[in-house]
Every structure is written in C-alpha cells, then in structure tokens.
Scaffold this active site. Structure first.
Site, short mmCIF file in Angstrom:
data_model
loop_
_atom_site.label_atom_id
_atom_site.label_comp_id
_atom_site.label_asym_id
_atom_site.label_seq_id
_atom_site.Cartn_x
_atom_site.Cartn_y
_atom_site.Cartn_z
N ASP A 90 0.86 -1.18 0.00
CA ASP A 90 0.00 0.00 0.00
C ASP A 90 0.90 1.24 0.00
O ASP A 90 1.71 1.42 0.92
CB ASP A 90 -0.88 -0.03 1.27
CG ASP A 90 -1.79 1.17 1.39
OD1 ASP A 90 -1.69 2.09 0.53
OD2 ASP A 90 -2.57 1.21 2.36
N GLU A 100 29.74 8.73 5.28
CA GLU A 100 29.87 7.30 5.54
C GLU A 100 29.78 6.54 4.22
O GLU A 100 29.54 5.35 4.20
CB GLU A 100 28.85 6.81 6.58
CG GLU A 100 27.41 7.06 6.24
CD GLU A 100 26.48 6.48 7.29
OE1 GLU A 100 26.53 5.27 7.52
OE2 GLU A 100 25.69 7.26 7.87
N CYS A 107 25.83 8.76 10.69
CA CYS A 107 25.21 10.03 10.30
C CYS A 107 25.62 11.19 11.19
O CYS A 107 25.23 12.33 10.96
CB CYS A 107 23.69 9.90 10.34
SG CYS A 107 23.06 8.65 9.22
N SER A 122 16.95 0.08 15.76
CA SER A 122 17.69 1.34 15.55
C SER A 122 16.81 2.54 15.88
O SER A 122 17.31 3.53 16.42
CB SER A 122 18.22 1.42 14.12
OG SER A 122 17.19 1.65 13.18
N HIS A 157 17.94 14.43 13.27
CA HIS A 157 18.42 13.60 12.17
C HIS A 157 17.18 12.92 11.55
O HIS A 157 16.34 12.38 12.28
CB HIS A 157 19.41 12.55 12.68
CG HIS A 157 19.69 11.48 11.68
ND1 HIS A 157 20.09 11.76 10.40
CD2 HIS A 157 19.57 10.13 11.75
CE1 HIS A 157 20.22 10.64 9.72
NE2 HIS A 157 19.91 9.63 10.51
N LYS A 159 8.46 11.41 15.24
CA LYS A 159 8.49 10.57 16.45
C LYS A 159 9.46 11.16 17.48
O LYS A 159 9.20 11.15 18.68
CB LYS A 159 8.94 9.15 16.11
CG LYS A 159 7.86 8.32 15.47
CD LYS A 159 8.36 6.94 15.18
CE LYS A 159 7.32 6.17 14.38
NZ LYS A 159 7.51 4.76 14.36
N ASN A 185 16.93 9.69 2.92
CA ASN A 185 18.02 9.80 3.88
C ASN A 185 19.29 10.18 3.13
O ASN A 185 19.60 9.60 2.09
CB ASN A 185 18.22 8.44 4.60
CG ASN A 185 19.09 8.56 5.85
OD1 ASN A 185 19.64 9.62 6.15
ND2 ASN A 185 19.21 7.47 6.60
N SER A 234 24.27 6.01 13.97
CA SER A 234 24.20 4.64 14.49
C SER A 234 25.55 4.17 14.98
O SER A 234 26.60 4.63 14.52
CB SER A 234 23.70 3.69 13.39
OG SER A 234 22.32 3.87 13.22
P1 HMG Z 1 9.09 -1.52 8.16
O1 HMG Z 1 9.10 -2.89 8.69
O2 HMG Z 1 9.25 -1.34 6.71
O3 HMG Z 1 7.79 -0.74 8.48
O4 HMG Z 1 10.24 -0.76 8.91
P2 HMG Z 1 6.66 -0.96 9.63
O5 HMG Z 1 5.87 -2.16 9.36
O6 HMG Z 1 7.27 -0.77 10.98
O7 HMG Z 1 5.79 0.32 9.27
C1 HMG Z 1 6.29 1.58 9.39
C2 HMG Z 1 5.16 2.49 9.80
O8 HMG Z 1 4.22 2.54 8.71
C3 HMG Z 1 4.40 2.00 11.01
O9 HMG Z 1 4.01 3.15 11.76
C4 HMG Z 1 3.15 1.37 10.41
O10 HMG Z 1 2.03 1.37 11.28
C5 HMG Z 1 2.92 2.28 9.22
P3 HMG Z 1 4.60 3.35 13.25
O11 HMG Z 1 4.17 2.18 14.04
O12 HMG Z 1 6.09 3.38 13.09
O13 HMG Z 1 4.02 4.66 13.67
N1 HMG Z 1 2.13 1.68 8.15
C6 HMG Z 1 1.19 2.32 7.45
N2 HMG Z 1 0.74 3.59 7.55
C7 HMG Z 1 -0.26 3.96 6.68
N3 HMG Z 1 -0.82 3.10 5.76
C8 HMG Z 1 -0.38 1.84 5.66
C9 HMG Z 1 0.67 1.39 6.54
N4 HMG Z 1 1.32 0.23 6.69
C10 HMG Z 1 2.21 0.40 7.69
N5 HMG Z 1 -0.93 1.02 4.75
C11 HMG Z 1 11.86 0.86 9.44
C12 HMG Z 1 10.38 0.63 9.16
C13 HMG Z 1 12.08 2.26 9.92
C14 HMG Z 1 12.31 -0.11 10.49
C15 HMG Z 1 12.59 0.64 8.09
O14 HMG Z 1 12.30 1.67 7.19
C16 HMG Z 1 14.10 0.53 8.24
O15 HMG Z 1 14.62 -0.53 8.58
N6 HMG Z 1 14.85 1.66 7.93
C17 HMG Z 1 16.31 1.66 7.99
C18 HMG Z 1 16.84 1.94 9.39
C19 HMG Z 1 16.45 3.31 9.87
O16 HMG Z 1 16.16 4.21 9.10
N7 HMG Z 1 16.52 3.53 11.21
C20 HMG Z 1 16.20 4.81 11.78
C21 HMG Z 1 16.89 5.05 13.13
S1 HMG Z 1 18.66 4.78 13.05
C22 HMG Z 1 19.23 6.16 12.17
O17 HMG Z 1 18.54 7.09 11.98
C23 HMG Z 1 20.64 6.09 11.65
C24 HMG Z 1 20.76 5.89 10.16
O18 HMG Z 1 20.47 7.09 9.48
C25 HMG Z 1 22.15 5.36 9.80
C26 HMG Z 1 23.36 6.13 10.28
O19 HMG Z 1 23.42 6.70 11.35
O20 HMG Z 1 24.34 6.10 9.52
C27 HMG Z 1 19.78 4.86 9.65
#
Ligand code: HMG
Length: 383
Positions: free
Chosen positions: A30, A80, A112, A202, A234, A243, A273, A306
């Site tokens: 979706d 990075e 980051c 994360s 970030h 959040k 990102n 991270s």
């Molecule tokens: P995911 O499994 O794809 O998604 O992972 P999900 O199932 O958790 O859904 C995400 C959200 O969408 C949820 O909302 C769902 O309810 C919603 P939440 O519970 O979070 O409020 N959702 C919907 N909403 C509307 N209509 C729908 C629908 N379906 C679901 N139909 C995850 C999400 C962030 C884990 C993934 O994108 C990921 O692994 N990202 C990469 C890691 C990341 O970005 N981490 C962030 C923190 S760490 C960081 O920021 C450092 C970084 O930049 C690296 C560095 O420092 O170098 C990553």
C-alpha cells in the site's frame, strides 16, 4: 566569547529520483505505508558519473561564488559513503572548487553523526582564529539492499556549510549534550556496499540517545525545553523526525507541538536519507520552508549516528538570514528532477564499470569522468 556559526549553507541533490509509489507498486505494498507510515515520497538517485565528491563540490560552489574563498584554510568532509580507505574526499573538493593549497583537508566518520562533530570542531577552531573559515561538508548516498526494510529510506545529497566568526545564518551555541553507546543497530563492514541493520531496534536506540543527549545538555546548563521555537532532528525518514519530536516533548511532560518540526521535513521527504547531511537538510528546510521570519528563533538540533553517538545543541537564527540563503535555487533543484522507472532504478542501483568512462548524465558542473588504474578522475565542465 567569540560568536561562531554558519555564515552560509548550500545543498545539492542529483537530478534523478524513483518515487516510492513506484516502489510500492512493484512490491505490492500500500503506497500509504511509505507516504504516511514512514513519511517519504522520493528517493534521490545519483547518476553513474556522480558520487559524494561531485555532490559536495556542487554544494560548495554557490558559497564560493557568492562569498569567495578568502580565509578558508580547512575542509572537514563528513561521510559514511567513503570512496577511499586512505585519501580524504575533501582533497578532491579542494582542487575542484579551487581552494588555496594552504589548506588542511580531512574526512570524518561516525555514521550520520560526523557532520555535527565537524561543525563543533569548526566552531572551536574559528573561535580561536576568527580570521579563518572552515568548510564543513556532509555528503552521502544512502543505499540499502533492495527488498530490505531500509530500501524505502534510501536517498542522496550533500550539504556545505561555511563556518566562521561572522555567522550570518545561524549562531551555534556553546553548550552540547553528548551520548555514546557501543551498539550494533546499523553498520557497514569494509567489504560491503550496503549496511547491515536492525531497523526497528535502531529507531528505539535513536530515541534513547535523544533523551540521554537532552539530559546531558540540561546537566551542562542548556536552555529549558520551552525556550526552543523549533527542533530539527536527524531524519532517516520524516516520520522519525516526528516521532523524535513527540518523544522529546513527552520526556519533558510538554504537549507535542508538530509545527515546531514540520517545516524542517519538507526537503527530506523529497530527497530521502542522506545520512550525514540529513540533519542539516532538515535545518535548511526549517529556514527555507517556514512562512514566518525566524530571526532570533532558537532551534534545537539533535544529531544521531548509528553505532551510536548522539548530540543535542542549540542554534540561534541571525537577523537578515534570508538574504544569505539560496532558497530559490534549492527549491528548483528539488522540483526540476526526472523520475525513473523501477527498472531504471535497479540499473542505477546496481552501478556500472567506469573504467571505460561514465555516461554523461550529471546535471551539475562536476562529473566523475572515469576510473583509471583505480584512480577516480573528476572533471569540471567549466575548466
Ligand atoms: P518496516 O518494517 O518497513 O515498516 O520498517 P513498519 O511495518 O514498521 O511500518 C512503518 C510504519 O508505517 C508504522 O508506523 C506502520 O504502522 C505504518 P509506526 O508504528 O512506526 O508509527 N504503516 C502504514 N501507515 C499507513 N498506511 C499503511 C501502513 N502500513 C504500515 N498502509 C523501518 C520501518 C524504519 C524499520 C525501516 O524503514 C528501516 O529498517 N529503515 C532503515 C533503518 C532506519 O532508518 N533507522 C532509523 C533510526 S537509526 C538512524 O537514523 C541512523 C541511520 O540514518 C544510519 C546512520 O546513522 O548512519 C539509519
């Protein structure tokens, strides 16, 4: 104490993108999961002749053209997406934008977070030498395995900041809150093109680091929560910024004021990102997409990398800051882009052999022309 901070700030992102609707359609997801659930619309994609160096040079050039390069004796390049284990990407930029050879050029790494370390180091340096300036660059290509949960959060872009003792855009406050913990939430061993990560964990470590850095900021005599007009975080994806904002409000037993974060997410939704550059893209987005004049506003910044390091600090917006932005040019950069199909995205993602030369696709002045004997050959179209 000498006032230090950002004299000029400029951004660059490549011309090509893939929409998250196209990704959602391909994966049978979706589209609202991406547009609302993670809050992203597009993934910026560099062409084969673009990388962190060309994006960085593109971001730097408008600053040099407007302000000149006098006084710049240091380039701190945060990334990075390193292209070499030894040579700093800053050296290529120093030559491409024609900075004085009497210049120190280094690369910094901590996921980051490292652009924030660079900004703080730069402020300390120009406080000691107020006639000098530092170019802080954050340039990254966020690439995750295809079909992984991180795929939708990819992106690319570069931010350049001229740091000096004449901060015409933002003053950087002297107090910081710091937090580091040795964790494996996201990392990329040398042999890998893409990171290994625990996405959900994360996001929790990020929120924990935010509160811990905030507590340290308070312990160090920082401003109270209600002194902040805006917050920038970030932004790995824009919902994470939202959040973070509600988490910090809750930790301070305050109502969640989304208007304090929203203008800072406009650009990030369109770019994805861009790791080190993401926080500063959010800050730029606040400055360039807020309807009201932010002069005198206090903006809180939270940087997360991270692994993990976090830092919270305050900045103040300077009078007349709008005259020192490149807002129209940035809006054009984001609007004037070309959508590619899912198939073309896969081709770009896979990359290509550049030893026989890269196709000329970059919209900018600087290109990675070829890789010859393992040397990256960059060209300036204007040379
Ligand atoms: P995911 O499994 O794809 O998604 O992972 P999900 O199932 O958790 O859904 C995400 C959200 O969408 C949820 O909302 C769902 O309810 C919603 P939440 O519970 O979070 O409020 N959702 C919907 N909403 C509307 N209509 C729908 C629908 N379906 C679901 N139909 C995850 C999400 C962030 C884990 C993934 O994108 C990921 O692994 N990202 C990469 C890691 C990341 O970005 N981490 C962030 C923190 S760490 C960081 O920021 C450092 C970084 O930049 C690296 C560095 O420092 O170098 C990553």
């Amino acid at each position: 104490m000498t006032v230090t901070g950002i004299e000029a700030i400029s951004f660059y992102t490549p011309q090509t993108y893939v929409s998250l609707d196209a990704l959602a359609e391909r994966h049978g997801i979706d589209p609202a999961k991406f547009s609302r659930g993670i809050g992203q619309e597009k993934i910026a994609l560099p062409g084969p002749d673009e990388d962190i160096v060309t994006m960085a040079a593109e971001a730097v050039m408008p600053i040099i053209e407007r302000v000149g390069s006098q006084g710049i004796d240091t380039v701190l390049f945060a990334t990075e997406t390193g292209i070499d284990q030894s040579k700093a990407a800053a050296i290529y930029v120093q030559r491409l934008v024609q900075l004085s050879p009497n210049c120190r050029c280094v690369e910094l790494k901590q996921a980051c977070y490292s652009a924030t370390a660079a900004l703080q180091l730069a402020c300390s340096y120009v406080a000691r030498k107020p006639d000098r300036k530092v170019l802080v660059i954050a340039s990254d290509i966020a690439r995750y395995d295809r079909d992984s949960s991180g795929e939708a959060t990819q992106g690319a872009g570069a931010i350049a900041m001229l740091v000096s003792a004449q901060p015409k855009v933002q003053e950087v406050g002297a107090i910081s809150g710091l937090f580091t913990e040795d964790i494996m939430d996201f990392w990329r061993p040398n042999h890998r093109r893409t990171p290994i990560f625990d996405g959900k964990a994360s996001t929790l470590r990020y929120l924990n680091a935010l509160v811990e850095a905030w507590k340290d900021y308070q312990a160090n005599g920082g401003l109270p929560y209600d002194a902040f007009d805006r917050f920038c975080y970030h932004v790995p994806f824009s919902r994470m910024g939202e959040k973070a904002n509600s988490h910090l409000a809750k930790a301070n037993k305050m109502p969640n004021a989304m208007e304090k974060v929203q203008p800072g997410l406009v650009y990030n939704r369109q770019v994805g990102n861009c790791y080190t550059a993401s926080l500063y893209l959010a800050m730029l987005s606040q400055l360039e997409n807020s309807d009201e004049d932010l002069t005198g506003s206090t903006i809180g910044l939270f940087s997360y990398g991270s692994g993990a390091s976090g830092e919270f600090f305050d900045t103040k917006v300077m009078p007349g800051y709008r005259d020192h932005l490149f807002a129209e040019a940035h809006k054009r950069l984001i609007e004037d882009r070309i959508a590619v199909s899912y198939e073309d995205y896969v081709t770009l993602w896979d990359g290509m052999d550049l030893t026989q030369g890269a196709p000329d696709t970059a919209r900018g002045r600087f290109r990675l022309d070829r890789i010859e004997d393992d040397k990256r050959i960059y060209v300036d179209r204007n040379a």
